[in-house]
Design a protein around this motif. Structure first.
Motif, PDB file in Angstrom:
ATOM      1  N   GLN A   1     -42.639 -25.846  77.120  1.00 28.95           N
ATOM      2  CA  GLN A   1     -44.022 -25.398  76.936  1.00 28.95           C
ATOM      3  C   GLN A   1     -44.895 -25.805  78.120  1.00 28.95           C
ATOM      4  N   GLY A   2     -44.565 -26.926  78.732  1.00 29.26           N
ATOM      5  CA  GLY A   2     -45.367 -27.425  79.848  1.00 29.26           C
ATOM      6  C   GLY A   2     -44.984 -26.851  81.193  1.00 29.26           C
ATOM      7  N   ASP A   3     -43.964 -26.003  81.234  1.00 33.46           N
ATOM      8  CA  ASP A   3     -43.483 -25.480  82.511  1.00 33.46           C
ATOM      9  C   ASP A   3     -44.542 -24.624  83.196  1.00 33.46           C
ATOM     10  N   LYS A   4     -44.669 -24.827  84.534  1.00 30.54           N
ATOM     11  CA  LYS A   4     -45.669 -24.089  85.306  1.00 30.54           C
ATOM     12  C   LYS A   4     -45.047 -23.239  86.421  1.00 30.54           C
ATOM     13  N   VAL A   5     -43.738 -23.312  86.613  1.00 25.70           N
ATOM     14  CA  VAL A   5     -43.115 -22.603  87.736  1.00 25.70           C
ATOM     15  C   VAL A   5     -41.991 -21.704  87.233  1.00 25.70           C
ATOM     16  N   PRO A   6     -41.573 -20.720  88.034  1.00 24.36           N
ATOM     17  CA  PRO A   6     -40.451 -19.875  87.623  1.00 24.36           C
ATOM     18  C   PRO A   6     -39.233 -20.710  87.253  1.00 24.36           C
ATOM     19  N   ILE A   7     -38.669 -20.424  86.089  1.00 20.85           N
ATOM     20  CA  ILE A   7     -37.599 -21.284  85.568  1.00 20.85           C
ATOM     21  C   ILE A   7     -36.457 -20.443  85.000  1.00 20.85           C
ATOM     22  N   SER A   8     -35.242 -20.859  85.319  1.00 23.94           N
ATOM     23  CA  SER A   8     -34.036 -20.258  84.766  1.00 23.94           C
ATOM     24  C   SER A   8     -33.297 -21.323  83.967  1.00 23.94           C
ATOM     25  N   ILE A   9     -32.821 -20.958  82.787  1.00 25.81           N
ATOM     26  CA  ILE A   9     -32.110 -21.895  81.930  1.00 25.81           C
ATOM     27  C   ILE A   9     -30.748 -21.303  81.578  1.00 25.81           C
ATOM     28  N   LEU A  10     -29.694 -22.051  81.889  1.00 27.87           N
ATOM     29  CA  LEU A  10     -28.328 -21.615  81.587  1.00 27.87           C
ATOM     30  C   LEU A  10     -27.738 -22.538  80.525  1.00 27.87           C
ATOM     31  N   GLY A  11     -27.403 -21.990  79.384  1.00 26.78           N
ATOM     32  CA  GLY A  11     -26.801 -22.750  78.296  1.00 26.78           C
ATOM     33  C   GLY A  11     -25.395 -22.248  78.001  1.00 26.78           C
ATOM     34  N   GLY A  12     -24.622 -23.074  77.296  1.00 27.09           N
ATOM     35  CA  GLY A  12     -23.251 -22.714  76.957  1.00 27.09           C
ATOM     36  C   GLY A  12     -23.104 -22.381  75.486  1.00 27.09           C
ATOM     37  N   GLU A  13     -22.306 -21.371  75.203  1.00 27.05           N
ATOM     38  CA  GLU A  13     -22.112 -20.930  73.822  1.00 27.05           C
ATOM     39  C   GLU A  13     -21.542 -22.035  72.938  1.00 27.05           C
ATOM     40  N   LYS A  14     -20.685 -22.897  73.502  1.00 34.81           N
ATOM     41  CA  LYS A  14     -20.029 -23.937  72.721  1.00 34.81           C
ATOM     42  C   LYS A  14     -20.614 -25.325  72.982  1.00 34.81           C
ATOM     43  N   ASP A  15     -21.742 -25.371  73.644  1.00 39.31           N
ATOM     44  CA  ASP A  15     -22.359 -26.662  73.996  1.00 39.31           C
ATOM     45  C   ASP A  15     -22.899 -27.333  72.738  1.00 39.31           C
ATOM     46  N   THR A  16     -22.451 -28.564  72.478  1.00 41.26           N
ATOM     47  CA  THR A  16     -22.924 -29.305  71.310  1.00 41.26           C
ATOM     48  C   THR A  16     -24.024 -30.302  71.665  1.00 41.26           C
ATOM     49  N   TYR A  17     -24.354 -30.419  72.945  1.00 37.55           N
ATOM     50  CA  TYR A  17     -25.421 -31.329  73.383  1.00 37.55           C
ATOM     51  C   TYR A  17     -26.729 -30.561  73.598  1.00 37.55           C
ATOM     52  N   CYS A  18     -26.629 -29.447  74.288  1.00 36.74           N
ATOM     53  CA  CYS A  18     -27.775 -28.538  74.411  1.00 36.74           C
ATOM     54  C   CYS A  18     -27.349 -27.245  73.720  1.00 36.74           C
ATOM     55  N   LYS A  19     -27.562 -27.203  72.421  1.00 32.38           N
ATOM     56  CA  LYS A  19     -26.995 -26.150  71.589  1.00 32.38           C
ATOM     57  C   LYS A  19     -27.646 -24.787  71.878  1.00 32.38           C
ATOM     58  N   PRO A  20     -26.883 -23.710  71.664  1.00 32.52           N
ATOM     59  CA  PRO A  20     -27.436 -22.368  71.898  1.00 32.52           C
ATOM     60  C   PRO A  20     -28.718 -22.111  71.109  1.00 32.52           C
ATOM     61  N   GLU A  21     -28.802 -22.696  69.916  1.00 34.13           N
ATOM     62  CA  GLU A  21     -30.019 -22.503  69.121  1.00 34.13           C
ATOM     63  C   GLU A  21     -31.248 -23.079  69.837  1.00 34.13           C
ATOM     64  N   LEU A  22     -31.062 -24.215  70.500  1.00 32.32           N
ATOM     65  CA  LEU A  22     -32.170 -24.808  71.247  1.00 32.32           C
ATOM     66  C   LEU A  22     -32.505 -23.957  72.472  1.00 32.32           C
ATOM     67  N   VAL A  23     -31.482 -23.458  73.139  1.00 33.61           N
ATOM     68  CA  VAL A  23     -31.715 -22.601  74.303  1.00 33.61           C
ATOM     69  C   VAL A  23     -32.492 -21.350  73.897  1.00 33.61           C
ATOM     70  N   LYS A  24     -32.195 -20.805  72.712  1.00 35.42           N
ATOM     71  CA  LYS A  24     -32.951 -19.649  72.212  1.00 35.42           C
ATOM     72  C   LYS A  24     -34.408 -20.013  71.950  1.00 35.42           C
ATOM     73  N   GLU A  25     -34.631 -21.236  71.458  1.00 42.38           N
ATOM     74  CA  GLU A  25     -36.013 -21.700  71.304  1.00 42.38           C
ATOM     75  C   GLU A  25     -36.718 -21.748  72.647  1.00 42.38           C
ATOM     76  N   PHE A  26     -36.015 -22.266  73.663  1.00 42.72           N
ATOM     77  CA  PHE A  26     -36.587 -22.285  75.009  1.00 42.72           C
ATOM     78  C   PHE A  26     -36.966 -20.860  75.436  1.00 42.72           C
ATOM     79  N   GLU A  27     -36.059 -19.923  75.170  1.00 45.29           N
ATOM     80  CA  GLU A  27     -36.304 -18.538  75.570  1.00 45.29           C
ATOM     81  C   GLU A  27     -37.525 -17.966  74.870  1.00 45.29           C
ATOM     82  N   ASN A  28     -37.666 -18.233  73.593  1.00 38.32           N
ATOM     83  CA  ASN A  28     -38.813 -17.712  72.847  1.00 38.32           C
ATOM     84  C   ASN A  28     -40.122 -18.293  73.367  1.00 38.32           C
ATOM     85  N   ILE A  29     -40.106 -19.573  73.720  1.00 36.49           N
ATOM     86  CA  ILE A  29     -41.310 -20.190  74.287  1.00 36.49           C
ATOM     87  C   ILE A  29     -41.675 -19.502  75.600  1.00 36.49           C
ATOM     88  N   LEU A  30     -40.686 -19.282  76.439  1.00 37.47           N
ATOM     89  CA  LEU A  30     -40.953 -18.676  77.740  1.00 37.47           C
ATOM     90  C   LEU A  30     -41.403 -17.222  77.612  1.00 37.47           C
TER      91      LEU A  30
END
Length: 307
Positions: free
Chosen positions: A227-256
């Motif tokens: 939410q605090g991001d001010k610059v162009p940002i790309s986020i790469l997540g993994g489908e099987k990632d259990t530390y940065c889960k895809p559900e969280l990455v989708k939340e990031f995407e919705n915020i952006l």
């Protein structure tokens, strides 16, 4: 002609590192349980296939010192881990911005990329290989040792280590590096954060410190950070990632998506686990997925730092 060592160990090899020491020899670290290290050392000592220059045990692992023309093939049951010493680093470790940094790339470049690693630090070969890949694209590339020679050792308790190396504190060490880059005439800076480093990169992106950011499997990064991001940002997540889960990455995407004033790109890479961009093995699938993500990272920087 390259020789190959094949070791068959009864003990669990959790992680493998390759370093080059100052004498030009290859230091290989096999991370096994401390209680197993002495037995594993004995097993290697009894192997007469090659002459080992040295073999010793320290906390967190078993170390082998080999000549640089050797590669290692370790087998555990039906699983093979193969690492080769063929890669030759193109950069140098120097003091920069108050930290030891692996620096690569053209010194005359006016654009720079800071790469911030995971908890295992800047010594493992893939980190520097990625830095050289970024440098080959024309960027002055800096890979700092944020842990000051104290990376996390696999198998050790993580919480005490994080108390000494909290990702929230990483920005304090990153700012002097940015100042040092600007002091040498750099006009545009990008930052890429892997795992632990993702949090540091996200924090930098809340202020006008950098012009573009890439987060790769960013552990410890929160929705508040995005939410605090001010610059162009790309986020790469993994489908099987259990530390940065895809559900969280989708939340990031919705915020952006709710912030059209900030250019963004979010991708969930199919079939990959946490750390696929940095801790990949030599399988065709792993190499392909890592390379694809490295190219996504470079494309983002090309888009936002070149024009």
């Amino acid at each position: 002609m390259e020789q190959k060592i094949r070791l068959f160990l009864r003990y669990s090899i959790d992680r493998l590192y390759i370093y080059m020491n100052y004498e030009g020899s290859l230091l290989i670290k096999l991370v096994v349980l401390d209680s197993e290290a002495l037995n594993a050392k004995s097993e290697i000592d009894n192997c007469r296939m090659v002459d080992l220059a040295n073999c010793y045990v320290e906390s967190g692992g078993l170390f082998l010192l080999l000549n640089t023309n050797l590669s290692l093939d370790i087998s555990k049951n039906d699983a093979n881990i193969e690492m080769s010493s063929d890669y030759c680093e193109k950069g140098k470790v120097k003091q920069f911005g108050g930290l030891d940094c692996y620096i690569s790339g053209p010194s005359h470049s006016e654009t720079a990329i800071i790469l911030i690693t995971d908890v295992f630090g800047f010594a493992p070969s893939h980190s520097r290989e990625i830095a050289d890949k970024v440098a080959a694209a024309g960027y002055y590339t800096v890979l700092p040792d944020f842990f000051r020679g104290d990376p996390y050792q696999h198998g050790a308790p993580l919480t005490p280590w994080l108390k000494k190396h909290a990702p929230e504190e990483g920005i304090k060490d990153a700012i002097p590096i940015i100042e040092a880059l600007k002091g040498r005439g750099i006009t545009k800076i990008g930052v890429a954060g892997f795992c632990w480093g993702g949090k540091v990169a996200a924090d930098l992106s809340k202020y006008p410190y950098v012009e573009a950011t890439v987060l790769l499997h960013p552990t410890y990064t929160t929705t508040e950070d995005i939410q605090g991001d001010k610059v162009p940002i790309s986020i790469l997540g993994g489908e099987k990632d259990t530390y940065c889960k895809p559900e969280l990455v989708k939340e990031f995407e919705n915020i952006l998506k709710s912030k059209p004033e900030v250019d963004s790109f979010v991708k969930i890479v199919p079939g990959v686990d946490h750390g696929w961009t940095l801790r990949y093995n030599s399988s065709e699938f792993a190499l392909k997925k890592a390379a694809e993500s490295h190219n996504d990272m470079l494309d983002w920087f090309e888009m936002h730092l070149r024009y």
